[in-house]
Design a protein around this motif. Structure first.
Motif, mmCIF file in Angstrom:
data_model
loop_
_atom_site.group_PDB
_atom_site.id
_atom_site.type_symbol
_atom_site.label_atom_id
_atom_site.label_comp_id
_atom_site.label_asym_id
_atom_site.label_seq_id
_atom_site.Cartn_x
_atom_site.Cartn_y
_atom_site.Cartn_z
ATOM 1 N N UNK A 35 0.824 -1.206 0.000
ATOM 2 C CA UNK A 35 0.000 0.000 0.000
ATOM 3 C C UNK A 35 0.860 1.258 0.000
ATOM 4 N N UNK A 36 1.920 1.274 0.788
ATOM 5 C CA UNK A 36 2.806 2.445 0.812
ATOM 6 C C UNK A 36 3.496 2.602 -0.544
ATOM 7 N N UNK A 37 3.949 1.494 -1.125
ATOM 8 C CA UNK A 37 4.597 1.565 -2.441
ATOM 9 C C UNK A 37 3.636 2.127 -3.487
ATOM 10 N N UNK A 38 2.393 1.628 -3.473
ATOM 11 C CA UNK A 38 1.397 2.145 -4.409
ATOM 12 C C UNK A 38 1.124 3.620 -4.149
ATOM 13 N N UNK A 39 1.055 3.994 -2.876
ATOM 14 C CA UNK A 39 0.815 5.397 -2.530
ATOM 15 C C UNK A 39 1.922 6.309 -3.033
ATOM 16 N N UNK A 40 3.169 5.865 -2.912
ATOM 17 C CA UNK A 40 4.291 6.667 -3.399
ATOM 18 C C UNK A 40 4.234 6.828 -4.912
ATOM 19 N N UNK A 41 3.895 5.744 -5.620
ATOM 20 C CA UNK A 41 3.811 5.829 -7.084
ATOM 21 C C UNK A 41 2.646 6.719 -7.525
ATOM 22 N N UNK A 42 1.525 6.626 -6.821
ATOM 23 C CA UNK A 42 0.379 7.478 -7.158
ATOM 24 C C UNK A 42 0.772 8.948 -7.027
ATOM 25 N N UNK A 99 5.728 -3.811 12.324
ATOM 26 C CA UNK A 99 6.679 -4.600 11.530
ATOM 27 C C UNK A 99 6.698 -4.104 10.086
ATOM 28 N N UNK A 100 5.503 -3.821 9.557
ATOM 29 C CA UNK A 100 5.409 -3.365 8.177
ATOM 30 C C UNK A 100 6.093 -2.035 7.950
ATOM 31 N N UNK A 101 5.971 -1.095 8.895
ATOM 32 C CA UNK A 101 6.627 0.197 8.745
ATOM 33 C C UNK A 101 8.144 0.041 8.690
ATOM 34 N N UNK A 102 8.672 -0.824 9.531
ATOM 35 C CA UNK A 102 10.120 -1.054 9.520
ATOM 36 C C UNK A 102 10.569 -1.656 8.186
ATOM 37 N N UNK A 103 9.796 -2.643 7.691
ATOM 38 C CA UNK A 103 10.149 -3.265 6.414
ATOM 39 C C UNK A 103 9.987 -2.283 5.259
ATOM 40 N N UNK A 104 8.925 -1.493 5.312
ATOM 41 C CA UNK A 104 8.658 -0.537 4.240
ATOM 42 C C UNK A 104 9.743 0.516 4.170
ATOM 43 N N UNK A 105 10.236 0.963 5.310
ATOM 44 C CA UNK A 105 11.291 1.973 5.362
ATOM 45 C C UNK A 105 12.522 1.515 4.579
ATOM 46 N N UNK A 132 9.166 12.948 -4.615
ATOM 47 C CA UNK A 132 8.761 12.462 -3.300
ATOM 48 C C UNK A 132 9.817 11.497 -2.787
ATOM 49 N N UNK A 133 10.053 11.544 -1.487
ATOM 50 C CA UNK A 133 11.053 10.666 -0.878
ATOM 51 C C UNK A 133 10.479 9.254 -0.733
ATOM 52 N N UNK A 134 11.321 8.220 -0.890
ATOM 53 C CA UNK A 134 10.823 6.845 -0.683
ATOM 54 C C UNK A 134 10.442 6.566 0.765
ATOM 55 N N UNK A 135 10.802 7.482 1.663
ATOM 56 C CA UNK A 135 10.413 7.324 3.077
ATOM 57 C C UNK A 135 9.535 8.484 3.517
ATOM 58 N N UNK A 136 8.707 8.971 2.610
ATOM 59 C CA UNK A 136 7.844 10.115 2.899
ATOM 60 C C UNK A 136 6.971 9.847 4.115
ATOM 61 N N UNK A 137 7.120 10.607 5.210
ATOM 62 C CA UNK A 137 6.384 10.310 6.442
ATOM 63 C C UNK A 137 4.874 10.461 6.302
ATOM 64 N N UNK A 138 4.426 11.416 5.479
ATOM 65 C CA UNK A 138 2.981 11.616 5.316
ATOM 66 C C UNK A 138 2.346 10.372 4.685
ATOM 67 N N UNK A 139 2.994 9.829 3.671
ATOM 68 C CA UNK A 139 2.470 8.617 3.030
ATOM 69 C C UNK A 139 2.454 7.453 4.011
ATOM 70 N N UNK A 140 3.544 7.294 4.756
ATOM 71 C CA UNK A 140 3.617 6.194 5.723
ATOM 72 C C UNK A 140 2.487 6.291 6.740
ATOM 73 N N UNK A 141 2.303 7.474 7.309
ATOM 74 C CA UNK A 141 1.281 7.646 8.351
ATOM 75 C C UNK A 141 -0.115 7.470 7.769
ATOM 76 N N UNK A 142 -0.350 8.057 6.582
ATOM 77 C CA UNK A 142 -1.684 7.982 5.970
ATOM 78 C C UNK A 142 -2.063 6.534 5.641
ATOM 79 N N UNK A 143 -1.139 5.798 5.042
ATOM 80 C CA UNK A 143 -1.431 4.410 4.675
ATOM 81 C C UNK A 143 -1.622 3.555 5.922
#
Length: 808
Positions: free
Chosen positions: A434-441, A747-753, A766-777
């Protein structure tokens, strides 16, 4: 074998007894296996299958390398290739090629056909033997002796009906007669469209001058075949030595000019490798989520069969025998899921082909072949073992004393921990997708918001080329385009019509060495700028803003003082604290060394020439009347749907010359969309996979909490009998589910980072570790989990304490 058949029959009966569990498991597996099959079919078509050439691994592209300009795909000259051919010991043959198109005249309307100009030795490099006739002779590589063509098989069939007597006949190409000397067989493929676009349908000689005066005329490309036993690395080392030697011998034209070799397969698919591996990783995550989901379902189902298993163990059934029975059921589910997944993959492959055909023609031939079928079968069996192993081991090791007690309730702590771990794994994997898709969107959205420097809507583009046989003089070119522009500007529904030599975002460029009067540079180190030859109405048709000075005008004729426009970036870089108006520039190349100075009369906004995410370079606009060219692209600004004006535009062209072909017809919307097609392709597929993952994770959480409520019916009844409110029960049940969810999110946030850093090449702005995307997803996933927990929690509040206690 008989025992295995018994296990199959028994497993089938057990699956029929639990139709809802079976349906959910098969659908979950079908989604995971189907997604993997689709992406594997893409990987198979692009990365695993050999290109349709003879020993393609030994074919290498020989690019010029200009580190100072950050360009490692520079073109070459025929003189460069002559030197390489004489001095190398690693190639069987090295030669030149380039694209070339012509208007084929004959029966019916004129047709623009696309071909390939090839140097001496091309058919040797490609190991091509003609079906009919011959290929080119060395003497036909001379200007004036090059009016010969070799037809591709498809063109021979399509336009000449496969007539073998075509060899020796004359065909008219762009107003000149050419003799057909050969026809290539059906299995001789043209070069990939990443090298020659559109795909070539015929061949003609390059016929370039091979002398020192043309060493700097680098507008060709080179291709070679390695000798047996020579690697690309060995060939690169030798070519580096040769490049340094030539640089010392010819410092004027070769200073800073190196050579870069890349194999044809790597050059063709290398740019797609990162995208495909990203998508492959995504579908593996989807499959793991599906396996976790089905594993949880089977754990729940196995728990309901505890007494049956305990009785069978007490009667002497061995644990391996029971485990095999459970694994047989799992394999049945895996094969069922794989069968349905294969049907989904047939639909998914056509979807990917539709989405990806604009990214690369390699995606236009995706097939479910025997290799893909074998992959689907293997992954179905593997997933059957993966999700069935834990339930088989858990179910076949019951506590006989507890299970066989009348009314006994085994706590099943180990099973509960395993089910919770599987849910957390599902949540973690879903979060990554979901975070990966959010970053691409967000990347695609930000790209779409980038101003290309011109207006996109209601713009129709096409190419119009004047054949030199019919229009041999430069004044004729300027007069034709001027008259056609005037006619089009008078057509109702057309706001403005202009011509340019190079369209933005069209994949082409015309970079030229530039001398600047107050920025002198030594020969070979001139400033390079993208050059556009335009008619005065072009800027108006594209609505490219004029920032300073004046635009090009009809008065800028061949007899008037030479003028030019420059873009804002060029003005800022060359004259940061001065007014560029009135400054003088001139082009420096092998063909126009004596060109006079031009005066800068205006500054226009930057235009995104290569892509929306590429840095703006130096850009110069020249009036077509002062620098005529026979090849122009037309841009028409229409009042309404641009495609509706195509017939009117074609009609005006044919009225002026019925032998001209209008081709490469696109809207600017299409060109803009194509420029971000790779990111959009990745985004859409990743969105689909992330959506599937989210649904599967939600179903998994719901299933575990629902089963937990059933398992804790007695406890809930006791709590309510002792005064617990409905809110307390909801808090208890939802708290259990959210505890697992939050653990999975952590666990997912750590792996996603860590993992999203692999997406850097696909991201923009956009950064691959964009905090807004991480928190929103994370919040969205938590919300879905909350909903999945709340449904069984509501059901728990309806438990009647007396009924629950009486049942227990």
């Amino acid at each position: 074998m008989e025992t295995f058949l018994q296990d199959l029959r028994y497993g089938a009966r057990m699956l029929r007894k639990s139709p809802m569990v079976t349906l959910v498991a098969v659908v979950s597996l079908a989604l995971g296996i189907g997604a993997n099959t689709v992406i594997f079919s893409v990987v198979n078509a692009i990365l695993l299958k050999s290109l349709p050439f003879h020993d393609p691994e030994r074919i290498v592209l020989v690019w010029g390398d200009l580190p100072a300009e950050d360009n490692n795909r520079s073109q070459v000259s025929a003189t460069d290739v002559d030197d390489w051919r004489r001095q190398n010991a690693v190639f069987e043959e090295v030669t030149t090629y380039s694209n070339w198109s012509a208007t084929l005249l004959g029966e019916g309307e004129p047709e623009r056909i696309h071909g390939i100009q090839v140097g001496d030795g091309y058919f040797s490099v490609m190991k091509g033997t003609p079906l009919l006739g011959r290929t080119f002779l060395p003497e036909e590589q001379e200007d004036g002796k090059d009016f010969v063509v070799v037809l591709g098989y498809g063109l021979w069939q399509r336009r000449f009906g496969g007539d073998p007597a075509v060899v020796g006949q004359k065909v008219t190409l762009s107003g000149r007669p050419y003799t057909v000397v050969g026809v290539m067989p059906a299995d001789f493929q043209a070069l990939p469209t990443s090298l020659v676009e559109p795909r070539g349908e015929f061949y003609r000689p390059v016929a370039e001058a091979h002398d020192e005066n043309e060493r700097g005329s680098r507008h060709l490309r080179a291709i070679a075949r390695l000798k047996d036993g020579v690697t690309v690395e060995q060939a690169q080392a030798e070519m580096n030595v040769i490049a340094r030697r030539i640089e010392q011998e010819h410092p004027r034209d070769n200073t800073g000019y190196g050579v870069r070799l890349v194999s044809l397969p790597e050059d063709t698919v290398g740019g797609l490798r990162a995208t495909l591996l990203t998508l492959l990783g995504a579908v593996v995550f989807v499959l793991l989520i599906a396996c976790a989901n089905v594993g949880n379902l089977l754990l729940v189902r196995a728990a309901s069969r505890q007494k049956e298993i305990a009785i069978r163990r007490a009667l002497g059934a061995a644990r391996p025998r029971l485990a095999r029975q459970f694994l047989t059921e799992s394999l049945l589910l895996g094969l069922l899921g794989g069968s349905v997944g294969l049907l989904l993959a047939l639909w998914g492959a056509s979807l990917v082909e539709t989405l990806g055909s604009r990214v690369t023609p390699l995606l236009s031939g995706i097939k479910i072949d025997s290799r893909v079928l074998g992959f689907t079968l293997a992954i179905s069996i593997l997933t059957g073992v993966v999700f069935g192993l834990a339930p088989a081991l858990q179910a076949t090791n019951p506590d006989l004393n507890e299970t066989l007690k009348e009314g006994g309730r085994s706590s099943g702590t180990g099973r509960n921990r395993l089910r919770s771990a599987l849910v957390m794994a599902e949540v973690a994997l879903a979060l990554v997708l979901l975070v990966s898709a959010g970053l691409l969107i967000q990347s695609v959205m930000r790209l779409r918001n980038v101003s290309p420097g011109f207006e996109v809507e209601n713009r129709l583009t096409m190419n119009v080329v004047l054949p030199s046989a019919k229009y041999p003089q430069r004044p004729q070119w300027a007069a034709f385009y001027k008259q056609l522009g005037e006619r089009l500007n008078n057509v109702p529904g057309i706001e403005a019509a202009g011509f340019t030599s190079i369209l933005p975002l069209g994949g082409n460029f015309d970079g030229r060495g530039l001398a600047v009067e107050d920025h002198p540079k030594p020969r070979g180190q001139e400033i390079s700028a993208d050059t556009y030859i335009v008619t005065p109405d072009y800027l108006r048709a594209m609505k490219i803003p004029l920032l300073r000075g004046r635009a090009l005008a009809e008065s800028d004729t061949a007899d008037a003082p030479l003028v030019a426009l420059i873009n804002e970036t060029m003005a800022r870089e060359l004259w940061p604290d001065q007014d560029p108006l009135g400054k003088r520039i001139k082009f420096i190349d092998s063909e126009r060394r004596s060109e006079p100075w031009r005066t800068i009369v205006g500054v226009v906004a930057d235009v995104k020439q290569y892509a929306l995410d590429k840095k703006d370079g130096l850009q110069i606009y020249l009036p077509e009347a002062q620098y005529p060219t026979s090849f122009m692209s037309l841009v028409v600004h229409t009042a309404a749907d641009p495609k509706a004006m195509l017939a009117a535009v074609r009609g005006e062209v044919y009225e002026m010359d019925k032998d001209l072909a209008v081709y490469n017809v696109f809207t600017m919307d299409q060109l803009l969309g194509d420029s971000i097609s790779l990111r959009r392709f990745s985004m859409v597929l990743l969105m689909i996979f992330a959506g599937v993952a989210l649904v599967l994770a939600g179903v998994g959480i719901y299933g575990v909490i629902s089963y937990a409520v059933t398992q804790r019916t007695h406890e809930i009844g006791v709590r309510m009998a002792l005064g617990a409110s409905r809110r307390d029960i909801v808090r208890l049940v939802v708290g259990q589910g959210m505890l697992m969810t939050l653990g999975g999110i952590g666990i997912g946030l750590a792996a996603t980072f860590v993992l999203t850093r692999l997406l850097v090449s696909l991201l923009f702005g956009i950064s691959p570790t964009d905090p807004v995307t991480f928190v929103t997803i994370a919040a969205i996933l938590a919300g879905v989990a909350l909903g999945a927990c709340f449904i069984p929690a509501r059901r728990a509040t309806r438990v009647d304490p007396m009924v629950a206690l009486r049942y227990e």
